[in-house]
Design an enzyme around this catalytic site. Structure first.
Site, PDB file in Angstrom:
ATOM      1  N   GLY A 145       0.795  -1.222   0.000  1.00 24.07           N
ATOM      2  CA  GLY A 145       0.000   0.000   0.000  1.00 24.07           C
ATOM      3  C   GLY A 145       0.824   1.267   0.000  1.00 24.07           C
ATOM      4  O   GLY A 145       0.267   2.364  -0.102  1.00 24.07           O
TER       5      GLY A 145
ATOM      6  N   SER B 178       2.374  -7.928   9.342  1.00 20.25           N
ATOM      7  CA  SER B 178       3.622  -7.197   9.521  1.00 20.25           C
ATOM      8  C   SER B 178       4.793  -8.070   9.110  1.00 20.25           C
ATOM      9  O   SER B 178       4.808  -9.287   9.390  1.00 20.25           O
ATOM     10  CB  SER B 178       3.782  -6.775  10.977  1.00 20.25           C
ATOM     11  OG  SER B 178       5.075  -6.256  11.206  1.00 20.25           O
TER      12      SER B 178
ATOM     13  N   LYS C  59      20.706   6.166   0.719  1.00 15.45           N
ATOM     14  CA  LYS C  59      21.107   6.537   2.079  1.00 15.45           C
ATOM     15  C   LYS C  59      21.805   5.391   2.802  1.00 15.45           C
ATOM     16  O   LYS C  59      22.322   5.576   3.911  1.00 15.45           O
ATOM     17  CB  LYS C  59      19.888   7.013   2.865  1.00 15.45           C
ATOM     18  CG  LYS C  59      19.333   8.324   2.329  1.00 15.45           C
ATOM     19  CD  LYS C  59      18.060   8.733   3.016  1.00 15.45           C
ATOM     20  CE  LYS C  59      17.550  10.067   2.469  1.00 15.45           C
ATOM     21  NZ  LYS C  59      17.274  10.023   1.015  1.00 15.45           N
TER      22      LYS C  59
ATOM     23  N   ASN D  78      16.254   9.494  -4.133  1.00 12.77           N
ATOM     24  CA  ASN D  78      14.961   9.973  -3.654  1.00 12.77           C
ATOM     25  C   ASN D  78      13.893   9.768  -4.722  1.00 12.77           C
ATOM     26  O   ASN D  78      14.129  10.014  -5.900  1.00 12.77           O
ATOM     27  CB  ASN D  78      15.050  11.462  -3.311  1.00 12.77           C
ATOM     28  CG  ASN D  78      15.968  11.701  -2.129  1.00 12.77           C
ATOM     29  OD1 ASN D  78      15.528  11.761  -1.002  1.00 12.77           O
ATOM     30  ND2 ASN D  78      17.262  11.818  -2.393  1.00 12.77           N
ATOM     31  N   VAL D  79      12.737   9.318  -4.290  1.00 11.95           N
ATOM     32  CA  VAL D  79      11.634   9.052  -5.211  1.00 11.95           C
ATOM     33  C   VAL D  79      10.673  10.225  -5.192  1.00 11.95           C
ATOM     34  O   VAL D  79      10.041  10.508  -4.184  1.00 11.95           O
ATOM     35  CB  VAL D  79      10.909   7.746  -4.848  1.00 11.95           C
ATOM     36  CG1 VAL D  79       9.784   7.487  -5.823  1.00 11.95           C
ATOM     37  CG2 VAL D  79      11.892   6.590  -4.845  1.00 11.95           C
TER      38      VAL D  79
ATOM     39  N   VAL E   9      10.066  15.652  -1.416  1.00 12.73           N
ATOM     40  CA  VAL E   9       9.986  17.097  -1.199  1.00 12.73           C
ATOM     41  C   VAL E   9       9.034  17.770  -2.182  1.00 12.73           C
ATOM     42  O   VAL E   9       8.523  18.856  -1.898  1.00 12.73           O
ATOM     43  CB  VAL E   9      11.378  17.752  -1.330  1.00 12.73           C
ATOM     44  CG1 VAL E   9      12.311  17.232  -0.270  1.00 12.73           C
ATOM     45  CG2 VAL E   9      11.968  17.554  -2.720  1.00 12.73           C
TER      46      VAL E   9
END
Length: 644
Positions: A287, A342, A410, A448-449, A456
């Site tokens: 999701g 989970s 990262k 970053n996606v 951002v």
């Protein structure tokens, strides 16, 4: 008077249309005979009145049969005028036949002249009414220029003409030969004259409608549009239009690919399809932003079973509903199973994989927001490290063929807990790849996606719409960027290429300066940056300082010698890995430290585990810092609390 006519019931409007057509047809017949006989005041005889009446009655019947009176005048299109042509042609033919059957003089040129007049009056009356109806609406519309004079631009123009928001007043073309041509009655201008066009036509908004094969350099184009201080928006992609997900007039803010300024990575669809078609596939974190896009792309390759594994009930419900709609509309025939759970519960993961005979796992479940993980150290470790470990062990136990981990840039020389946990997750899979060979483990590392929950871009867009300021952590901070679909395609590509233990990275081109991205978004939304030199600007950029665990520059590789792959834009990192015994020892230490909620010890273990973790600040875990704890936590009975 005219507004009163518009407010009449539909039946009354049809009666008026029929009456107007009767008058127009009778006048056309009289005019045709008058011109043929060259008589200014020609009067028909009794027989000619009879055939005129029969012709008009027949023509009205044809118009009714063809549906001319069901058409709403303000939305008339080419098909309606073709209906008039057909009806008039049938009317002229009936005039000839009636003259022959009733032995009435009808000169051969009269039907032709009559048909011409009839078309002019019948269609012209409707065109006039349509212009009168749309004129007030057009005056209230926002004036826009369409960038792109191809098929996409024309479709957009026609759609906007029927809408109530935008009025196209100019086309901008990239071909000099199109300059000052007319398309759909609208002038076309060369892109070199775009600034003059905006002033001349009082354009308030620019709409990008470029054909997929236009070959236009979008990065160069947006650089040219930035100084204009006018909102720039775009139309949906061709894939969305073909899939029926969007309409051509669904105007929206610029695509993130446009802001990125480079061509996205294209996957080898044949290789990806071969790895997914007819297989049983499971996506963890289905999701989330990455997981949901993975599901959208996987289902297009028609696996036999697609298991959606997610701990958020609402997110799972949303992606299940969307995928079932796609599955039904496109007739893909995929079995979709939404499962709550989970990744930290190994037995749950294993039971799911056994129940559906899973062959491929795409592990997208993770906590990825740097400051939040920095403030919640134990949960970050549990989800990102132990969640990956439990999923991987379950995959081995169930004989899963391939397991792909979604990692991050990262993880390279991390300065934050999130990056360190993702690097540790990579080491776990590399260790498991050495321990066995049945399940192929591979990792995909990217930057970053854009457009994800932690991106951002949506944050900047919301801040601009709220009137600012835009918050940027540091004026020199830079990041690699990619889009969600691009990241998902890379994950699927890597899954089909993996042989065991590889870390795949994307050639992402030049990194993007965050401050420059913010400025570009301000300009392309038609606003100006507020600075000391321009105090009257609209949006101010405020630098808030680096957050806990954040660094100025991100990297994709630990080493400097990446290895090429079969895909020209995908590389394979050559990096040091640990043996499984070393990884297992680190996991046992992390287990004890996590069970006692000893955040300080967790951080020390991550530093010692060859993850390259070098924190650039003090401990930021909110519970640890506020409780002032320095001793391991245990229950009142002295028992260590077990997590997960």
């Amino acid at each position: 008077m005219f507004q009163k006519f518009l407010s009449l019931p539909r039946f009354h409007k049809r009666l008026i249309s029929v009456s107007a057509d009767v008058v127009a047809l009778l006048f056309s017949l009289w005019a045709a005979f008058s011109l043929r006989f060259e008589q200014q005041f020609w009067l028909p005889n009794r027989e000619q009145l009879v055939i005129a009446g029969l012709t008009v009655v027949f023509t009205i019947g044809v118009f009714v049969k063809l549906g001319l009176y069901r058409a709403v005048v303000r939305y008339l299109n080419d098909r309606a005028f073709l209906t008039v042509v057909g009806g008039v042609a049938a009317s002229a033919l009936m005039l000839i036949l009636l003259g022959y059957w009733l032995e009435v003089l009808v000169p051969r040129s009269v039907p032709i002249i009559y048909a011409a007049f009839a078309f002019i009056f019948v269609s012209g009356s409707r065109m006039g009414v349509r212009m009168l109806v749309s004129r007030p609406v057009r005056h209230s519309k926002e004036r826009v220029a369409i960038i792109g004079a191809g098929e996409t631009g024309l479709q957009l123009c026609q759609a906007l003409d029927q809408g109530t928001e935008y009025q196209p007043v100019a086309f901008i073309s990239f071909l000099a030969s199109n300059h000052k041509a007319l398309i759909n009655g609208i002038p076309v201008y060369d892109v070199k004259f775009i600034e003059r066009t905006i002033r001349t036509h009082r354009v308030k908004r620019l709409l990008l409608a470029l054909d997929p094969d236009s070959g236009v350099n979008r990065k160069k184009l947006l650089k040219q549009l930035e100084p204009l201080a006018i909102p720039v928006q775009t139309v949906p992609s061709m894939s969305e239009l073909i899939a029926g997900q969007k309409r051509i007039n669904d105007i929206r803010d610029l695509e993130i690919e446009d802001l990125l300024g480079r061509d996205p990575v294209r996957p080898d669809n044949a290789q990806v399809s071969a790895s997914l078609y007819g297989k049983s596939v499971m996506v963890s974190g289905a999701g989330g932003s990455i997981g949901s896009e993975l599901c959208r792309q996987i289902i297009q390759h028609r696996p036999k079973v697609l298991v959606l594994f997610e701990q958020s009930e609402f997110s799972l419900y949303s992606i299940e509903r969307e995928l079932k709609a796609i599955n039904t509309i496109e007739g893909l025939g995929v079995e979709i199973h939404p499962l709550l759970g989970s990744v930290t519960h190994r037995r749950r993961c294993e039971s799911v994989m056994r129940a559906f005979n899973i062959q491929s796992v795409y592990h997208a479940a993770a906590y990825k927001h740097v400051p939040l993980v920095e403030h919640n150290v134990i949960e970050g470790v549990q989800n990102n490290i132990f969640g990956t470990w439990h999923m991987a062990e379950a995959a081995i136990a169930c004989g899963v063929e391939q397991f792909v981990l979604i990692s991050t840039d990262k993880a390279v020389r991390p300065t934050n807990v999130m990056g360190a946990t993702k690097r540790m997750a990579e080491l776990v899979l590399q260790g498991l790849a050495q321990r066995q060979s049945e399940t192929i483990f591979s990792m995909v590392r990217f930057g970053n996606v854009l457009g994800s929950s932690g991106s951002v871009v949506p944050l900047f867009r919301d801040q601009i719409r709220d009137g600012g300021p835009i918050t940027v952590t540091h004026p020199d901070i830079i990041r690699y960027f990619m889009t969600i679909p691009e990241a998902s395609q890379l994950v699927l590509q890597a899954g089909s290429m993996g042989q065991g233990g590889e870390v795949f990275v994307l050639d992402m081109g030049e990194p993007v300066k965050i401050a420059d991205l913010a400025k570009k978004m301000i300009h392309l939304m038609g606003l100006e940056e507020r600075t000391e030199d321009n105090p009257g600007g609209d949006i101010e950029i405020v630098y808030s300082g680096l957050r806990p665990g954040e660094k100025l520059y991100e990297e994709l590789l630990i080493g400097d010698n990446p290895q090429g792959t079969a895909h020209p834009r995908i590389m394979m990192a050559r990096e040091v890995s640990l043996s499984w015994s070393e990884v297992e020892e680190a996991l046992l230490k992390l287990t004890r430290a996590s069970q006692s909620f000893d955040c300080q010890n967790v951080v020390e273990i991550l530093r010692e585990s060859q993850t390259g973790y070098a924190p650039n600040g003090n401990m930021a875990d909110l519970v640890w810092c506020n409780a002032g704890q320095r001793e391991p936590f245990s229950s009142s009975e002295g028992r260590v609390i077990q997590l997960g």
